[in-house]
Scaffold this motif. Structure first.
Motif, short mmCIF file in Angstrom:
data_model
loop_
_atom_site.label_atom_id
_atom_site.label_comp_id
_atom_site.label_asym_id
_atom_site.label_seq_id
_atom_site.Cartn_x
_atom_site.Cartn_y
_atom_site.Cartn_z
N GLN A 173 23.64 4.76 18.18
CA GLN A 173 22.83 6.34 18.60
C GLN A 173 21.91 6.58 17.95
O GLN A 173 20.39 7.07 17.54
CB GLN A 173 23.78 7.26 19.01
N SER A 174 22.51 6.91 16.33
CA SER A 174 21.73 7.38 14.94
C SER A 174 20.50 6.73 14.79
O SER A 174 19.05 7.29 14.39
CB SER A 174 22.82 6.86 14.33
N PHE A 175 20.30 5.16 14.91
CA PHE A 175 18.93 4.69 14.76
C PHE A 175 18.75 4.54 15.68
O PHE A 175 16.72 5.25 14.97
CB PHE A 175 19.55 2.72 14.43
N ALA A 222 16.51 8.15 14.97
CA ALA A 222 15.54 8.03 14.14
C ALA A 222 14.55 7.43 14.47
O ALA A 222 13.46 7.93 14.05
CB ALA A 222 16.70 7.58 13.02
N LYS A 223 14.62 5.92 14.83
CA LYS A 223 13.63 5.29 15.73
C LYS A 223 12.70 6.52 16.21
O LYS A 223 10.86 6.17 16.72
CB LYS A 223 14.16 4.58 16.02
N GLU A 240 8.83 7.93 15.76
CA GLU A 240 7.60 7.47 17.36
C GLU A 240 6.82 8.67 17.84
O GLU A 240 5.39 8.82 16.92
CB GLU A 240 7.87 6.91 18.08
N LYS A 241 7.75 9.78 17.92
CA LYS A 241 7.39 11.47 17.76
C LYS A 241 6.58 11.35 16.63
O LYS A 241 5.84 12.46 17.15
CB LYS A 241 9.09 11.85 18.42
N LEU A 242 6.61 11.97 15.86
CA LEU A 242 6.42 12.25 15.06
C LEU A 242 5.18 11.68 14.19
O LEU A 242 3.91 12.35 13.94
CB LEU A 242 6.89 11.70 13.04
N ARG A 243 4.99 10.45 14.44
CA ARG A 243 3.34 9.45 14.33
C ARG A 243 2.81 9.97 15.58
O ARG A 243 1.17 9.91 15.31
CB ARG A 243 3.69 7.99 14.44
N SER A 244 2.69 10.63 16.71
CA SER A 244 1.96 11.20 17.74
C SER A 244 1.60 12.87 17.15
O SER A 244 0.93 13.08 18.20
CB SER A 244 2.56 10.48 18.53
#
Length: 152
Positions: free
Chosen positions: A47-49, A52-53, A57-61
């Motif tokens: 769940q942690s992985f 974080a993933k 993805e949200k931070l990239r966009s």
């Protein structure tokens, strides 16, 4: 070998087997708890992985510093919520662990206590019967002595 030792062996012929069975039950309980804890650790990692993933993805966009801060704040909040949830599950597992370990020994202890109570009950009844027989024999013997005395 005395009569009491023979009686003890005939009453509990599986004493060693019972002890081994008890130990195996405790070992099985420990094994199940360790498996549950390992499974919980694996689930936390998974769940942690994933969390974080998704956050990366949200931070990239993200289109601005305010959005980046909101995403990071939400990530930290959700991470703490998940950690609290998993800590609660670990607490439940750790609380159940000693109870499951001792349940096997409690069952064996209760069987032993019940066997001791049954043995004491049987011994008490036998002693009571023996006392009654001896009392009756003493009465007869005393009566015979008095009869002989009176006839003499």
């Amino acid at each position: 070998m005395g009569q009491d030792e023979q009686r003890a062996k005939t009453q509990d012929p599986n004493g060693a087997a019972g002890a081994v069975e008890c130990a195996m039950g405790a070992l099985n309980a420990a094994s199940k708890n360790f498996q549950a804890m390992a499974s919980e650790c694996f689930e936390i990692s998974k769940q942690s992985f994933e969390h974080a993933k998704q956050t990366l993805e949200k931070l990239r966009s993200a289109h601005g510093m305010d959005e980046v801060m909101a995403i990071q704040t939400n990530y930290v909040k959700e991470a703490f919520d998940n950690a609290a949830q998993h800590a609660r599950k670990f607490g439940e597992l750790m609380t159940a662990f000693p109870a499951e370990m001792t349940k096997t020994y409690q069952d064996v202890w209760l069987k032993a206590v019940n066997a001791a109570v049954d043995t004491m009950r049987s011994a008490s009844q036998t002693a009571s019967s023996n006392v009654e027989s001896l009392s009756e024999a003493a009465r007869k013997s005393t009566a015979q002595i008095f009869e002989r005395r009176e006839s003499a």
